[in-house]
Design a protein around this motif. Sequence first.
Motif, PDB file in Angstrom:
ATOM      1  N   GLU A  31       0.814  -1.205   0.000  1.00 26.83           N
ATOM      2  CA  GLU A  31       0.000   0.000   0.000  1.00 26.83           C
ATOM      3  C   GLU A  31       0.853   1.262   0.000  1.00 26.83           C
ATOM      4  O   GLU A  31       1.981   1.264   0.475  1.00 26.83           O
ATOM      5  N   PHE A  32       0.255   2.336  -0.506  1.00 25.04           N
ATOM      6  CA  PHE A  32       0.924   3.628  -0.472  1.00 25.04           C
ATOM      7  C   PHE A  32       1.020   4.083   0.985  1.00 25.04           C
ATOM      8  O   PHE A  32       0.062   3.931   1.742  1.00 25.04           O
ATOM      9  N   PRO A  33       2.151   4.655   1.394  1.00 23.73           N
ATOM     10  CA  PRO A  33       2.365   5.013   2.808  1.00 23.73           C
ATOM     11  C   PRO A  33       1.744   6.353   3.214  1.00 23.73           C
ATOM     12  O   PRO A  33       2.440   7.309   3.522  1.00 23.73           O
ATOM     13  N   PHE A  34       0.421   6.405   3.199  1.00 24.12           N
ATOM     14  CA  PHE A  34      -0.264   7.611   3.662  1.00 24.12           C
ATOM     15  C   PHE A  34       0.079   7.846   5.128  1.00 24.12           C
ATOM     16  O   PHE A  34       0.167   6.912   5.914  1.00 24.12           O
ATOM     17  N   GLY A  35       0.273   9.118   5.488  1.00 27.72           N
ATOM     18  CA  GLY A  35       0.536   9.468   6.880  1.00 27.72           C
ATOM     19  C   GLY A  35       1.993   9.389   7.297  1.00 27.72           C
ATOM     20  O   GLY A  35       2.319   9.642   8.452  1.00 27.72           O
ATOM     21  N   GLY A  57      -0.863  12.988   3.464  1.00 23.08           N
ATOM     22  CA  GLY A  57      -1.915  12.709   4.428  1.00 23.08           C
ATOM     23  C   GLY A  57      -2.885  11.659   3.924  1.00 23.08           C
ATOM     24  O   GLY A  57      -2.831  11.213   2.770  1.00 23.08           O
ATOM     25  N   ASP A  58      -3.816  11.264   4.786  1.00 23.93           N
ATOM     26  CA  ASP A  58      -4.772  10.202   4.467  1.00 23.93           C
ATOM     27  C   ASP A  58      -5.648  10.514   3.256  1.00 23.93           C
ATOM     28  O   ASP A  58      -6.127   9.607   2.588  1.00 23.93           O
ATOM     29  N   ASN A  59      -5.867  11.781   2.968  1.00 24.67           N
ATOM     30  CA  ASN A  59      -6.693  12.176   1.826  1.00 24.67           C
ATOM     31  C   ASN A  59      -5.861  12.665   0.648  1.00 24.67           C
ATOM     32  O   ASN A  59      -6.377  13.326  -0.257  1.00 24.67           O
ATOM     33  N   GLY A  60      -4.550  12.400   0.669  1.00 30.82           N
ATOM     34  CA  GLY A  60      -3.674  12.775  -0.430  1.00 30.82           C
ATOM     35  C   GLY A  60      -3.061  14.152  -0.321  1.00 30.82           C
ATOM     36  O   GLY A  60      -2.271  14.552  -1.181  1.00 30.82           O
ATOM     37  N   GLU A  61      -3.402  14.907   0.737  1.00 25.20           N
ATOM     38  CA  GLU A  61      -2.794  16.227   0.894  1.00 25.20           C
ATOM     39  C   GLU A  61      -1.303  16.063   1.168  1.00 25.20           C
ATOM     40  O   GLU A  61      -0.893  15.161   1.876  1.00 25.20           O
ATOM     41  N   GLY A  70       9.334  25.309   0.518  1.00 22.18           N
ATOM     42  CA  GLY A  70       8.390  24.345   1.061  1.00 22.18           C
ATOM     43  C   GLY A  70       7.011  24.723   0.597  1.00 22.18           C
ATOM     44  O   GLY A  70       6.792  25.801   0.044  1.00 22.18           O
ATOM     45  N   GLY A  71       6.067  23.847   0.797  1.00 23.49           N
ATOM     46  CA  GLY A  71       4.715  24.178   0.390  1.00 23.49           C
ATOM     47  C   GLY A  71       3.767  23.019   0.507  1.00 23.49           C
ATOM     48  O   GLY A  71       4.021  22.058   1.228  1.00 23.49           O
ATOM     49  N   LYS A  72       2.680  23.130  -0.218  1.00 24.73           N
ATOM     50  CA  LYS A  72       1.605  22.150  -0.176  1.00 24.73           C
ATOM     51  C   LYS A  72       1.329  21.634  -1.578  1.00 24.73           C
ATOM     52  O   LYS A  72       1.766  22.195  -2.571  1.00 24.73           O
ATOM     53  N   GLY A  73       0.569  20.568  -1.633  1.00 26.45           N
ATOM     54  CA  GLY A  73       0.148  19.995  -2.893  1.00 26.45           C
ATOM     55  C   GLY A  73      -0.873  18.914  -2.636  1.00 26.45           C
ATOM     56  O   GLY A  73      -1.337  18.741  -1.500  1.00 26.45           O
ATOM     57  N   GLN A  74      -1.196  18.166  -3.682  1.00 29.37           N
ATOM     58  CA  GLN A  74      -2.190  17.106  -3.568  1.00 29.37           C
ATOM     59  C   GLN A  74      -1.800  15.944  -4.461  1.00 29.37           C
ATOM     60  O   GLN A  74      -1.440  16.140  -5.618  1.00 29.37           O
ATOM     61  N   PHE A  75      -1.829  14.730  -3.915  1.00 27.79           N
ATOM     62  CA  PHE A  75      -1.659  13.509  -4.691  1.00 27.79           C
ATOM     63  C   PHE A  75      -3.019  12.867  -4.874  1.00 27.79           C
ATOM     64  O   PHE A  75      -3.820  12.827  -3.936  1.00 27.79           O
ATOM     65  N   SER A  76      -3.274  12.366  -6.071  1.00 26.42           N
ATOM     66  CA  SER A  76      -4.415  11.497  -6.331  1.00 26.42           C
ATOM     67  C   SER A  76      -3.815  10.152  -6.692  1.00 26.42           C
ATOM     68  O   SER A  76      -3.001  10.061  -7.615  1.00 26.42           O
ATOM     69  N   ILE A  77      -4.215   9.119  -5.942  1.00 25.31           N
ATOM     70  CA  ILE A  77      -3.621   7.802  -6.124  1.00 25.31           C
ATOM     71  C   ILE A  77      -4.742   6.791  -6.323  1.00 25.31           C
ATOM     72  O   ILE A  77      -5.684   6.734  -5.531  1.00 25.31           O
TER      73      ILE A  77
END
Length: 137
Positions: A31-35, A57-61, A70-77
């Motif tokens: 599994e993908f290592p969320f968290g 994070g758990d929701n891909g953040e 540094g910054g933020k982003g979003q993964f969709s998996i």
Amino acid sequence: MISVGRLLRGVALLVLASTVLSAIPARAQEEFPFGFVMTLDAARMPGSKRIPSIEVGDNGEVSLELWCDGGKGQFSIAGNTIIFVPGAMENRTCSPERAQADSDLLAALKEATTWQRQGDFVTLIGSKPLRFQINTN
């Protein structure tokens, strides 16, 4: 010359070995290592102690710490496919070399289309593979 009996025993052993090996289930994609925080598998840049890291994070953040910014982003998996969308980035004062390295790393993250995990390592695969180590401590 090989006897027919010896040849048949060899064929029987080969059939038995292939049957046993095919009965062993293939190891499923981990599994993908969320968290978890994952650190880029790279050497430090001269004059710096930083190595880029991401936390998904758990929701891909995504929280990113690059070579400088540094910054933020979003993964969709979904399955083994992955899409990265960068968000707001902090513009910290950094050398042109680190700024370029940040830009290159963000571009490679955006170009990643698939991922794979092997133990504590996750590789994002695109035009430039990015290997990250999961921080499990």
